[in-house]
Design a protein around this motif. Structure first.
Motif, PDB file in Angstrom:
ATOM      1  N   GLY A   1     -14.782  61.311  43.937  1.00  0.00           N
ATOM      2  CA  GLY A   1     -14.008  60.518  44.873  1.00  0.00           C
ATOM      3  C   GLY A   1     -12.635  60.197  44.318  1.00  0.00           C
ATOM      4  N   GLU A   2     -12.079  59.067  44.729  1.00  0.00           N
ATOM      5  CA  GLU A   2     -10.758  58.667  44.258  1.00  0.00           C
ATOM      6  C   GLU A   2     -10.736  58.595  42.741  1.00  0.00           C
ATOM      7  OE1 GLU A   2      -9.407  54.931  45.784  1.00  0.00           O
ATOM      8  OE2 GLU A   2      -7.735  54.817  44.365  1.00  0.00           O
ATOM      9  N   ALA A   3      -9.711  59.187  42.165  1.00  0.00           N
ATOM     10  CA  ALA A   3      -9.546  59.181  40.717  1.00  0.00           C
ATOM     11  C   ALA A   3      -8.610  58.046  40.317  1.00  0.00           C
ATOM     12  CB  ALA A   3      -8.987  60.519  40.248  1.00  0.00           C
ATOM     13  N   PHE A   4      -9.053  57.229  39.364  1.00  0.00           N
ATOM     14  CA  PHE A   4      -8.258  56.115  38.846  1.00  0.00           C
ATOM     15  C   PHE A   4      -7.791  56.488  37.442  1.00  0.00           C
ATOM     16  CE2 PHE A   4      -9.147  52.824  42.001  1.00  0.00           C
ATOM     17  CZ  PHE A   4     -10.254  53.349  42.641  1.00  0.00           C
ATOM     18  N   PHE A   5      -6.482  56.390  37.240  1.00  0.00           N
ATOM     19  CA  PHE A   5      -5.918  56.801  35.961  1.00  0.00           C
ATOM     20  C   PHE A   5      -5.796  55.651  34.973  1.00  0.00           C
ATOM     21  CE2 PHE A   5      -4.513  61.186  36.268  1.00  0.00           C
ATOM     22  CZ  PHE A   5      -4.580  61.434  37.625  1.00  0.00           C
ATOM     23  N   GLY A   6      -5.912  55.998  33.686  1.00  0.00           N
ATOM     24  CA  GLY A   6      -5.580  55.077  32.622  1.00  0.00           C
ATOM     25  C   GLY A   6      -4.073  55.093  32.399  1.00  0.00           C
ATOM     26  N   GLN A   7      -3.617  54.252  31.497  1.00  0.00           N
ATOM     27  CA  GLN A   7      -2.175  54.155  31.250  1.00  0.00           C
ATOM     28  C   GLN A   7      -1.663  55.263  30.352  1.00  0.00           C
ATOM     29  OE1 GLN A   7      -4.686  52.574  29.787  1.00  0.00           O
ATOM     30  NE2 GLN A   7      -3.946  50.871  28.539  1.00  0.00           N
ATOM     31  N   GLY A   8      -2.597  56.037  29.757  1.00  0.00           N
ATOM     32  CA  GLY A   8      -2.186  57.195  28.986  1.00  0.00           C
ATOM     33  C   GLY A   8      -2.003  56.933  27.506  1.00  0.00           C
ATOM     34  N   THR A   9      -2.085  58.002  26.750  1.00  0.00           N
ATOM     35  CA  THR A   9      -1.764  57.987  25.322  1.00  0.00           C
ATOM     36  C   THR A   9      -0.595  58.940  25.115  1.00  0.00           C
ATOM     37  OG1 THR A   9      -4.022  57.521  24.560  1.00  0.00           O
ATOM     38  CG2 THR A   9      -2.529  58.595  22.997  1.00  0.00           C
ATOM     39  N   ARG A  10       0.491  58.396  24.578  1.00  0.00           N
ATOM     40  CA  ARG A  10       1.654  59.260  24.312  1.00  0.00           C
ATOM     41  C   ARG A  10       1.543  59.795  22.893  1.00  0.00           C
ATOM     42  NH1 ARG A  10       5.694  60.927  26.850  1.00  0.00           N
ATOM     43  NH2 ARG A  10       5.496  59.416  28.546  1.00  0.00           N
ATOM     44  N   LEU A  11       1.375  61.106  22.801  1.00  0.00           N
ATOM     45  CA  LEU A  11       1.233  61.775  21.513  1.00  0.00           C
ATOM     46  C   LEU A  11       2.533  62.479  21.163  1.00  0.00           C
ATOM     47  CD1 LEU A  11      -0.444  62.930  19.127  1.00  0.00           C
ATOM     48  CD2 LEU A  11      -1.096  64.811  20.655  1.00  0.00           C
ATOM     49  N   THR A  12       3.009  62.194  19.985  1.00  0.00           N
ATOM     50  CA  THR A  12       4.193  62.882  19.463  1.00  0.00           C
ATOM     51  C   THR A  12       3.789  63.628  18.202  1.00  0.00           C
ATOM     52  OG1 THR A  12       5.642  61.144  20.317  1.00  0.00           O
ATOM     53  CG2 THR A  12       6.555  62.620  18.631  1.00  0.00           C
ATOM     54  N   VAL A  13       4.063  64.917  18.188  1.00  0.00           N
ATOM     55  CA  VAL A  13       3.759  65.748  17.023  1.00  0.00           C
ATOM     56  C   VAL A  13       5.070  66.098  16.338  1.00  0.00           C
ATOM     57  CG1 VAL A  13       2.653  67.845  16.198  1.00  0.00           C
ATOM     58  CG2 VAL A  13       1.753  66.671  18.212  1.00  0.00           C
ATOM     59  N   VAL A  14       5.157  65.795  15.046  1.00  0.00           N
ATOM     60  CA  VAL A  14       6.408  66.036  14.311  1.00  0.00           C
ATOM     61  C   VAL A  14       6.193  67.036  13.161  1.00  0.00           C
ATOM     62  CG1 VAL A  14       7.340  63.784  14.887  1.00  0.00           C
ATOM     63  CG2 VAL A  14       6.000  64.075  12.774  1.00  0.00           C
TER      64      VAL A  14
END
Lengths: 111, 111
Positions: free
Chosen positions: A98-111
Motif C-alpha cells: 500500500g502507501e509507502a511512508f519514507f524515513g528521513q534518510g541517511t546521507r552517506l558520503t564516501v571520501v
C-alpha cells in the motif's frame, strides 16, 4: 504512531570500507524498501523485504545487501565503498504494497 | 521491468496558475500510481495516488488523471501557492512488485 526512523542521519566513510544503515518501519508494517537518491537520478530501487524475505530486487551490484529482522526492522549493508556510492539512502515502509511512508534518510558520503 | 518517464524535469509557474506534470509507464499491468512531494531537505511524502480502476481522483487543489490505454498519468495542481515549490515524483507498480519512480520534476512557484 511513530514514523519511519533511519539511523544514522549522516555518515562519512572512506573508499573500501563497509557501512550498515538501519531502518525501523512504522509499527505493523511488514514491508521495507530501500532506495538510493542522487541528483538527477531520482529514486533508484535497491530491494524490498517482506516478512524477513527479500521480495523484490533492483539492479545494484552484489556489494549492496540487506536483511530484515523478525520485528520488521531492516538493515542495508554496502561493502567495499566507492565514491559513486555517495548518496541519500531512503527506506520506506508499507503495510503490504500500500502507501509507502519514507524515513528521513541517511546521507552517506564516501571520501 | 517497469520503466517510468516523467516530464518536464523543471517547471516554473506563476503563483495562482496551474501546473501539470506528466508520466508514462511501460508495464500495462501496473495498477497503482502514487505521486510524492519532496521539499528541500525532507523526505518524500505521498500527496495523492490512483488505482487503475478509476480515471481521475481529486483532493482539493490536486488531481491525478490516468489513461490506461495510452499508459500515462498526470498530476494537476491548480491555484498554485509558494508552498507548492518542491520536487514531485510519480511512480508505478503492479501488485506487490517494486515501486518504480520517475526522475522527478522540480516545480518552482514564482510569487
Amino acid at each position: 504512531k511513530a514514523g519511519v526512523t533511519q539511523t544514522p542521519r549522516y555518515l562519512i566513510k572512506t573508499r573500501g570500507q563497509q557501512v550498515t544503515l538501519s531502518c525501523s518501519p512504522i509499527s505493523g508494517h511488514r514491508s521495507v524498501s530501500w532506495y538510493q537518491q542522487t541528483p538527477g537520478q531520482g529514486l533508484q530501487f535497491l530491494f524490498e523485504y517482506f516478512s524477513e524475505t527479500q521480495r523484490n530486487k533492483g539492479n545494484f551490484p552484489g556489494r549492496f545487501s540487506g536483511r530484515q529482522f523478525s520485528n520488521s526492522r531492516s538493515e542495508m549493508n554496502v561493502s567495499t565503498l566507492e565514491l559513486g556510492d555517495s548518496a541519500l539512502y531512503l527506506c520506506a515502509s508499507s503495510f503490504d504494497g500500500g502507501e509507502a511512508f519514507f524515513g528521513q534518510g541517511t546521507r552517506l558520503t564516501v571520501v | 521491468g517497469e520503466n517510468v518517464e516523467q516530464h518536464p524535469s523543471t517547471l516554473s509557474v506563476q503563483e495562482g496558475d496551474s501546473a501539470v506534470i506528466k508520466c508514462t509507464y511501460s508495464d500495462s499491468a501496473s495498477n497503482y500510481f502514487p505521486w510524492y512531494k519532496q521539499e528541500l531537505g525532507k523526505r518524500p511524502q505521498l500527496i495523492i495516488d490512483i488505482r487503475s480502476n478509476v480515471g481521475e481522483k481529486k483532493d482539493q487543489r490536486i488531481a491525478v488523471t490516468l489513461n490506461k490505454t495510452a499508459k500515462h498519468f498526470s498530476l494537476h495542481i491548480t491555484e498554485t501557492q509558494p508552498e507548492d515549490s518542491a520536487v514531485y515524483f510519480c511512480a508505478a507498480r503492479f501488485g506487490n512488485e517494486k515501486l518504480t519512480f520517475g526522475t522527478g520534476t522540480r516545480l518552482t512557484i514564482i510569487p
